[in-house]
Design an enzyme around this catalytic site. Structure first.
Site, short mmCIF file in Angstrom:
data_model
loop_
_atom_site.label_atom_id
_atom_site.label_comp_id
_atom_site.label_asym_id
_atom_site.label_seq_id
_atom_site.Cartn_x
_atom_site.Cartn_y
_atom_site.Cartn_z
N ASP A 111 0.84 -1.20 0.00
CA ASP A 111 0.00 0.00 0.00
C ASP A 111 0.87 1.26 0.00
O ASP A 111 1.67 1.47 0.92
CB ASP A 111 -0.90 -0.01 1.24
N ASP A 112 0.72 2.09 -1.04
CA ASP A 112 1.37 3.41 -1.10
C ASP A 112 2.89 3.34 -1.24
O ASP A 112 3.61 4.23 -0.75
CB ASP A 112 1.03 4.25 0.13
N CYS A 130 -6.18 3.94 -4.23
CA CYS A 130 -6.15 2.52 -3.87
C CYS A 130 -7.32 1.69 -4.42
O CYS A 130 -7.10 0.68 -5.08
CB CYS A 130 -6.08 2.37 -2.35
N ARG A 153 -7.15 -1.53 -7.00
CA ARG A 153 -7.45 -2.89 -6.55
C ARG A 153 -8.56 -3.50 -7.39
O ARG A 153 -8.52 -4.70 -7.72
CB ARG A 153 -7.82 -2.86 -5.06
N LYS A 185 -6.26 -5.68 3.29
CA LYS A 185 -7.12 -4.55 2.92
C LYS A 185 -7.95 -4.89 1.69
O LYS A 185 -7.43 -5.30 0.66
CB LYS A 185 -6.24 -3.33 2.67
N HIS A 208 -11.38 -2.73 0.86
CA HIS A 208 -11.80 -1.37 0.48
C HIS A 208 -12.61 -1.34 -0.81
O HIS A 208 -12.51 -0.41 -1.60
CB HIS A 208 -10.58 -0.44 0.37
N HIS A 224 0.80 2.32 4.23
CA HIS A 224 -0.26 3.32 4.35
C HIS A 224 -0.21 3.97 5.73
O HIS A 224 0.27 3.37 6.69
CB HIS A 224 -1.61 2.65 4.13
N ASP A 282 -0.29 -0.39 -4.96
CA ASP A 282 -1.54 0.13 -5.51
C ASP A 282 -1.41 1.54 -6.08
O ASP A 282 -2.16 1.93 -6.96
CB ASP A 282 -2.67 0.07 -4.47
N ASN A 283 -0.46 2.32 -5.58
CA ASN A 283 -0.22 3.69 -6.07
C ASN A 283 1.04 4.22 -5.44
O ASN A 283 1.69 3.51 -4.66
CB ASN A 283 -1.42 4.62 -5.77
N LYS A 307 1.05 10.03 -4.65
CA LYS A 307 -0.29 9.44 -4.63
C LYS A 307 -1.37 10.49 -4.89
O LYS A 307 -1.23 11.64 -4.50
CB LYS A 307 -0.53 8.79 -3.26
#
Length: 590
Positions: free
Chosen positions: A35-36, A73, A77, A135, A137, A230, A336-337, A391
């Site tokens: 994540d991130d 995100c 995903r 995660k 989301h 994240h 994801d980013n 991001k």
């Protein structure tokens, strides 16, 4: 994302599902989403964190240096899991920044819409066991959870993020940390740490299904979506200590070092310019000693969190090896980013949130239980080097991230520089397994991505040819690639809403805007973007849209929904007390 020149359905040859392209029994598949994490946050792409497990996968597999994802995100995903452009999945953006004008519009329902099949749906239909931890989301209604989208077992967080030590939220938008096991709300264990738990639960699910010969002989698909890195940045002290002092020279130095290393590793051409820092960011040298100490430690925690995650990924690999499964397991590892720019410490009103949630700002215990930390926009911009911004934005700092594919039949130690997209992962896996992606009905939404297998196996030079335009859009932030050129538009606070044009091959840092000197190319790519937006149903943002303002509005709405009883009681108390106060004031006057 969607290829503009052809909207044809991707289709691969069907098989009996007994053998893969490797000639062995169908391989297990492990998809890992960080994540991130920016491109150079990963050690195999030049990052500072010690990541031996992911380094091993990179050395034994193929790295993609020109892979792009979405800048947020949930859309990423949704695209990764389906191979379908985010607007066609129903997850065009994230709920936190969704404007009222787009609510429930086609593609903006904020859940996977009817006809959208995940890779788990497709693999389960072809004899795979399917598991998910981490995660999610993508919605918390039963019909939105992983168990309704092809996963046999799941332990999922339906939020943009949450605390890594406890079951609590990191921001007022969420009342708590909404974890679900299968289709039921779940409670976390006392010894919870997110990266450890995500791996432990995955091992538990895989092992529990191997008590019968029938299940044991089935290959598995495992989707692990980590909370690292994240907000909140949190890691055990033994990992953070490895990086104390490493970032004491500040974000300008790190940004320069990563730019130099990117040239040495061939991630950008020699001499390619380093773009400017975003406007209105702080100079490291004007910070106080305490501020520099704070932010240096925050970046150390960030690196420690990556190492902690890698450590637990290593435990999964070791367990698979002991079970005799590692050799026949394909790994996909990505982010994801790009790096997160929001700075929790400087958010208005955060002091009250700290007090209510029991968080502290102690530097010595930073990243440990009770600590709420973020790296802020300056470190995010440095972490995204050699690319621009971070991001949420469609400059490459927000969308150019690492991708590693490693396993049986994948060339070892190779770096692939052909443009690749997040929507390509699902069709690549299906192609690898010889599973058809042809829609089985008119209601099924067709895959828009392409298989990367031809470029992996040196059967093709490009996945997307130099004359093909490929677009993406999230929350008004736009990117479109065509050959050497990239068209972008970013909205406030770090964008100005104007179209920009870059020669992304010569200028990967997006430092030289060609919009005024190449008007014909600019206009041609703008027309390509219109074609893309129309084909997928991407909506224009409302006039004067501002993402930070929208988050605040949506947070207030959420607070009202979650605490309407308390608000009603408070309002009633005011109505009762107000007349008494007025009477008392009048008596004093008299």
């Amino acid at each position: 994302m969607l290829l503009l020149s052809s909207l044809a359905t991707v289709s691969f040859a069907a098989t009996e599902n007994t053998e893969s392209v490797t000639g062995k029994s169908q391989p297990n598949i492990v998809v890992i989403v960080v994540d991130d994490a920016g491109l150079m946050d990963f050690a195999p792409f030049g990052g500072e964190a010690n990541m031996p497990s992911i380094q091993q996968l990179a050395d034994q597999g193929t790295r993609f240096s020109e892979y792009r994802t979405s800048p947020l995100c949930s859309p990423s995903r949704a695209m990764l899991l389906t191979g379908i452009d985010n607007h066609r999945t129903g997850i065009a953006t994230i709920p936190e920044v969704l404007p009222r004008e787009h609510k429930n519009a086609p593609g903006y329902s904020m859940h996977l819409e009817p006809g959208v099949k995940t890779i788990a749906d497709r693999l389960r239909d072809n004899g795979y066991r399917t598991y998910m931890t981490g995660k999610w989301h993508l919605g918390s209604r039963v019909e939105d959870l992983p168990v309704s989208h092809g996963f046999d077992r799941s332990f999922a967080l339906d939020a943009s993020g949450a605390d890594n030590w406890e079951q609590k939220s990191y921001m007022p938008y969420y009342d708590t940390a909404p974890w679900f096991e299968d289709d039921k709300p779940a409670t976390l264990p006392e010894d919870f740490y997110s990266s450890a738990f995500i791996v432990d639960k995955m091992i538990d699910y895989i092992a529990a299904d191997e008590v019968t010969t029938e299940r044991q002989e089935q290959p598995f698909f495992a989707y692990m979506a980590f909370q690292a890195i994240h907000i909140p940045i949190q890691a055990p002290r033994e990992f953070t200590e490895n990086y104390e002092g490493l970032y004491d020279q500040g974000w300008h130095v790190l940004r320069e070092k990563r730019w130099q290393k990117a040239q040495a590793l061939g991630l950008i051409p020699q001499g390619a310019p380093l773009g400017d820092m975003p406007n209105n960011l702080r100079d490291w040298n004007v910070l106080s000693n305490d501020e520099r100490r704070y932010y240096s430690k925050a970046m150390a925690v960030n690196a420690g969190m990556l190492e902690a995650m890698d450590h637990h990924i290593g435990r999964l690999m070791e367990w698979l090896d002991k079970q005799g499964k590692l050799e026949n397991t394909l790994f996909v590892v990505t982010s994801d980013n790009g790096p997160e720019f929001n700075d929790i410490v400087n958010t208005p009103g955060i002091g009250l949130w700290y007090a209510i949630s029991g968080y502290n700002r102690d530097i010595d215990s930073m990243g440990e239980k009770g600590s709420l930390v973020s790296i802020g926009p300056e470190w995010a911009a440095a972490a995204a080097s050699p690319n621009s911004k971070f991001k949420f934005y469609s400059n490459d700092g927000g969308i150019r991230v690492p991708l590693i594919i490693s396993g049986p039949g994948i060339p070892q130690g190779k770096t692939q520089s052909s443009l690749s997209l997040v929507t390509d992962i699902t069709p690549t896996l299906l192609d690898y397994l010889d599973i058809s992606a042809t829609p089985l009905s008119q209601e099924e939404v067709a895959i828009t991505g392409r298989s990367l297998l031809p470029v992996i196996q040196d059967e093709a030079k490009y996945t997307y040819g130099p004359d093909e335009a490929v677009g993406l859009e999230v929350a008004g932030n736009i990117a479109l690639f065509k050959g050497q050129y990239k068209l972008t538009r970013n909205l406030p606070p770090y964008g100005d809403g104007n179209w920009q044009l870059f020669d992304i091959h010569a200028d990967p840092g997006e430092s030289n805007n060609l919009a005024s000197t190449e008007p014909m190319i600019l206009n041609a790519l703008k027309e390509d973007y219109k074609t893309y937006a129309t084909s997928v149903g991407a909506l224009e943002m409302p006039e004067n849209y501002h993402s930070v303002d929208q988050i605040m509005i949506n947070t207030y709405i959420k607070l009202a929904q979650n605490h309407w009883v308390l608000l009603l009681v408070g309002a009633s108390g005011v109505l009762i007390l107000l007349p008494l106060l007025l009477i008392r004031r009048r008596n004093k006057v008299n």
